[in-house]
Design a protein around this motif. Structure first.
Motif, PDB file in Angstrom:
ATOM      1  N   CYS A   1      -1.208  52.461 -37.870  1.00 17.77           N
ATOM      2  CA  CYS A   1      -0.914  52.661 -36.449  1.00 17.77           C
ATOM      3  C   CYS A   1      -2.210  52.716 -35.634  1.00 17.77           C
ATOM      4  O   CYS A   1      -2.321  52.092 -34.580  1.00 17.77           O
ATOM      5  CB  CYS A   1      -0.109  53.941 -36.262  1.00 17.77           C
ATOM      6  SG  CYS A   1       0.298  54.311 -34.538  1.00 17.77           S
ATOM      7  N   ILE A   2      -3.192  53.423 -36.138  1.00 17.84           N
ATOM      8  CA  ILE A   2      -4.468  53.546 -35.419  1.00 17.84           C
ATOM      9  C   ILE A   2      -5.174  52.198 -35.352  1.00 17.84           C
ATOM     10  O   ILE A   2      -5.728  51.829 -34.316  1.00 17.84           O
ATOM     11  CB  ILE A   2      -5.356  54.617 -36.073  1.00 17.84           C
ATOM     12  CG1 ILE A   2      -4.690  55.987 -35.928  1.00 17.84           C
ATOM     13  CG2 ILE A   2      -6.751  54.623 -35.444  1.00 17.84           C
ATOM     14  CD1 ILE A   2      -5.278  57.066 -36.788  1.00 17.84           C
ATOM     15  N   ARG A   3      -5.137  51.432 -36.445  1.00 19.54           N
ATOM     16  CA  ARG A   3      -5.737  50.093 -36.421  1.00 19.54           C
ATOM     17  C   ARG A   3      -5.038  49.213 -35.383  1.00 19.54           C
ATOM     18  O   ARG A   3      -5.690  48.454 -34.660  1.00 19.54           O
ATOM     19  CB  ARG A   3      -5.668  49.447 -37.796  1.00 19.54           C
ATOM     20  CG  ARG A   3      -6.611  50.075 -38.790  1.00 19.54           C
ATOM     21  CD  ARG A   3      -6.558  49.380 -40.150  1.00 19.54           C
ATOM     22  NE  ARG A   3      -7.136  50.201 -41.180  1.00 19.54           N
ATOM     23  CZ  ARG A   3      -8.418  50.457 -41.336  1.00 19.54           C
ATOM     24  NH1 ARG A   3      -9.277  49.946 -40.495  1.00 19.54           N
ATOM     25  NH2 ARG A   3      -8.852  51.230 -42.314  1.00 19.54           N
TER      26      ARG A   3
ATOM     27  N   GLY B   1       2.032  48.572 -27.674  1.00 20.23           N
ATOM     28  CA  GLY B   1       1.327  47.655 -28.554  1.00 20.23           C
ATOM     29  C   GLY B   1       1.589  47.880 -30.030  1.00 20.23           C
ATOM     30  O   GLY B   1       1.091  47.152 -30.857  1.00 20.23           O
ATOM     31  N   VAL B   2       2.388  48.886 -30.379  1.00 17.29           N
ATOM     32  CA  VAL B   2       2.704  49.140 -31.775  1.00 17.29           C
ATOM     33  C   VAL B   2       4.173  48.809 -31.981  1.00 17.29           C
ATOM     34  O   VAL B   2       5.046  49.422 -31.393  1.00 17.29           O
ATOM     35  CB  VAL B   2       2.420  50.612 -32.163  1.00 17.29           C
ATOM     36  CG1 VAL B   2       2.811  50.866 -33.605  1.00 17.29           C
ATOM     37  CG2 VAL B   2       0.961  50.949 -31.930  1.00 17.29           C
TER      38      VAL B   2
ATOM     39  N   VAL C   1      -5.072  47.716 -28.537  1.00 15.05           N
ATOM     40  CA  VAL C   1      -4.391  47.938 -27.257  1.00 15.05           C
ATOM     41  C   VAL C   1      -5.429  48.190 -26.175  1.00 15.05           C
ATOM     42  O   VAL C   1      -6.336  49.016 -26.340  1.00 15.05           O
ATOM     43  CB  VAL C   1      -3.410  49.135 -27.358  1.00 15.05           C
ATOM     44  CG1 VAL C   1      -2.804  49.463 -25.997  1.00 15.05           C
ATOM     45  CG2 VAL C   1      -2.320  48.843 -28.378  1.00 15.05           C
ATOM     46  N   GLU C   2      -5.272  47.472 -25.063  1.00 19.96           N
ATOM     47  CA  GLU C   2      -6.205  47.636 -23.945  1.00 19.96           C
ATOM     48  C   GLU C   2      -6.215  49.089 -23.467  1.00 19.96           C
ATOM     49  O   GLU C   2      -5.161  49.690 -23.270  1.00 19.96           O
ATOM     50  CB  GLU C   2      -5.807  46.721 -22.787  1.00 19.96           C
ATOM     51  CG  GLU C   2      -6.816  46.734 -21.661  1.00 19.96           C
ATOM     52  CD  GLU C   2      -6.459  45.756 -20.557  1.00 19.96           C
ATOM     53  OE1 GLU C   2      -6.982  45.944 -19.450  1.00 19.96           O
ATOM     54  OE2 GLU C   2      -5.687  44.821 -20.800  1.00 19.96           O
ATOM     55  N   GLY C   3      -7.392  49.637 -23.329  1.00 21.61           N
ATOM     56  CA  GLY C   3      -7.543  51.002 -22.842  1.00 21.61           C
ATOM     57  C   GLY C   3      -7.700  52.043 -23.931  1.00 21.61           C
ATOM     58  O   GLY C   3      -8.155  53.148 -23.658  1.00 21.61           O
ATOM     59  N   PHE C   4      -7.317  51.718 -25.179  1.00 21.43           N
ATOM     60  CA  PHE C   4      -7.491  52.682 -26.258  1.00 21.43           C
ATOM     61  C   PHE C   4      -8.980  52.771 -26.583  1.00 21.43           C
ATOM     62  O   PHE C   4      -9.642  51.764 -26.764  1.00 21.43           O
ATOM     63  CB  PHE C   4      -6.696  52.278 -27.505  1.00 21.43           C
ATOM     64  CG  PHE C   4      -6.738  53.317 -28.594  1.00 21.43           C
ATOM     65  CD1 PHE C   4      -5.982  54.467 -28.494  1.00 21.43           C
ATOM     66  CD2 PHE C   4      -7.550  53.154 -29.702  1.00 21.43           C
ATOM     67  CE1 PHE C   4      -6.027  55.445 -29.485  1.00 21.43           C
ATOM     68  CE2 PHE C   4      -7.596  54.114 -30.706  1.00 21.43           C
ATOM     69  CZ  PHE C   4      -6.836  55.265 -30.588  1.00 21.43           C
ATOM     70  N   PRO C   5      -9.525  53.993 -26.655  1.00 20.27           N
ATOM     71  CA  PRO C   5     -10.971  54.184 -26.803  1.00 20.27           C
ATOM     72  C   PRO C   5     -11.492  53.955 -28.230  1.00 20.27           C
ATOM     73  O   PRO C   5     -11.867  54.888 -28.938  1.00 20.27           O
ATOM     74  CB  PRO C   5     -11.184  55.626 -26.355  1.00 20.27           C
ATOM     75  CG  PRO C   5      -9.883  56.294 -26.641  1.00 20.27           C
ATOM     76  CD  PRO C   5      -8.828  55.257 -26.446  1.00 20.27           C
TER      77      PRO C   5
ATOM     78  N   ASP D   1      -7.604  61.445 -27.723  1.00 17.26           N
ATOM     79  CA  ASP D   1      -6.652  62.535 -27.523  1.00 17.26           C
ATOM     80  C   ASP D   1      -6.065  62.477 -26.115  1.00 17.26           C
ATOM     81  O   ASP D   1      -4.845  62.593 -25.927  1.00 17.26           O
ATOM     82  CB  ASP D   1      -7.313  63.898 -27.746  1.00 17.26           C
ATOM     83  CG  ASP D   1      -7.612  64.193 -29.206  1.00 17.26           C
ATOM     84  OD1 ASP D   1      -7.045  63.514 -30.094  1.00 17.26           O
ATOM     85  OD2 ASP D   1      -8.424  65.111 -29.455  1.00 17.26           O
ATOM     86  N   ALA D   2      -6.927  62.272 -25.119  1.00 21.29           N
ATOM     87  CA  ALA D   2      -6.473  62.198 -23.728  1.00 21.29           C
ATOM     88  C   ALA D   2      -5.604  60.959 -23.512  1.00 21.29           C
ATOM     89  O   ALA D   2      -4.572  61.029 -22.834  1.00 21.29           O
ATOM     90  CB  ALA D   2      -7.676  62.173 -22.782  1.00 21.29           C
ATOM     91  N   TRP D   3      -5.987  59.828 -24.097  1.00 19.60           N
ATOM     92  CA  TRP D   3      -5.227  58.587 -23.962  1.00 19.60           C
ATOM     93  C   TRP D   3      -3.834  58.754 -24.562  1.00 19.60           C
ATOM     94  O   TRP D   3      -2.840  58.364 -23.960  1.00 19.60           O
ATOM     95  CB  TRP D   3      -5.977  57.443 -24.645  1.00 19.60           C
ATOM     96  CG  TRP D   3      -5.376  56.089 -24.409  1.00 19.60           C
ATOM     97  CD1 TRP D   3      -5.649  55.235 -23.386  1.00 19.60           C
ATOM     98  CD2 TRP D   3      -4.398  55.426 -25.236  1.00 19.60           C
ATOM     99  NE1 TRP D   3      -4.895  54.090 -23.525  1.00 19.60           N
ATOM    100  CE2 TRP D   3      -4.122  54.181 -24.658  1.00 19.60           C
ATOM    101  CE3 TRP D   3      -3.741  55.778 -26.407  1.00 19.60           C
ATOM    102  CZ2 TRP D   3      -3.223  53.283 -25.202  1.00 19.60           C
ATOM    103  CZ3 TRP D   3      -2.830  54.876 -26.954  1.00 19.60           C
ATOM    104  CH2 TRP D   3      -2.580  53.647 -26.353  1.00 19.60           C
ATOM    105  N   LEU D   4      -3.762  59.331 -25.750  1.00 20.03           N
ATOM    106  CA  LEU D   4      -2.470  59.550 -26.411  1.00 20.03           C
ATOM    107  C   LEU D   4      -1.588  60.503 -25.608  1.00 20.03           C
ATOM    108  O   LEU D   4      -0.379  60.279 -25.472  1.00 20.03           O
ATOM    109  CB  LEU D   4      -2.672  60.082 -27.828  1.00 20.03           C
ATOM    110  CG  LEU D   4      -3.203  59.058 -28.830  1.00 20.03           C
ATOM    111  CD1 LEU D   4      -3.647  59.757 -30.107  1.00 20.03           C
ATOM    112  CD2 LEU D   4      -2.167  57.992 -29.119  1.00 20.03           C
ATOM    113  N   ALA D   5      -2.178  61.564 -25.058  1.00 20.26           N
ATOM    114  CA  ALA D   5      -1.413  62.508 -24.245  1.00 20.26           C
ATOM    115  C   ALA D   5      -0.853  61.808 -23.010  1.00 20.26           C
ATOM    116  O   ALA D   5       0.308  62.032 -22.629  1.00 20.26           O
ATOM    117  CB  ALA D   5      -2.295  63.687 -23.836  1.00 20.26           C
TER     118      ALA D   5
END
Length: 74
Positions: free
Chosen positions: A23-25, A66-67, A30-34, A50-54
């Motif tokens: 999932c992380i890979r 994207g997943v 995904v655009e914007g994922f740090p 953490d902030a992006w996921l929240a």
């Protein structure tokens, strides 16, 4: 006291986030994922991720952008 790392490998971020490595890979594309790529190595900025996921979790219905949920192992 050990200082927390800022950048984590996929395996390290999986351990602290509870998400799977696959999932992380996928999220790293995904655009914007740090995520930072260095050749084949993927590093994730922990606090930004953490902030992006929240932010993504607000109003989401159980999937991340994207997943593809159908790609999950059964």
């Amino acid at each position: 006291m050990q200082e927390q790392k800022i950048l984590l490998t996929v395996k390290e971020f999986a351990a602290v986030s509870g998400l799977g490595e696959t999932c992380i890979r996928q999220l790293s594309h995904v655009e914007g994922f740090p995520a930072i790529r260095n050749g084949i190595k993927i590093l994730i900025h922990r606090r930004a991720a953490d902030a992006w996921l929240a932010e993504q979790a607000k109003g989401m219905a159980g999937s991340l952008p994207g997943v593809d949920p159908s790609s999950r192992p059964h």
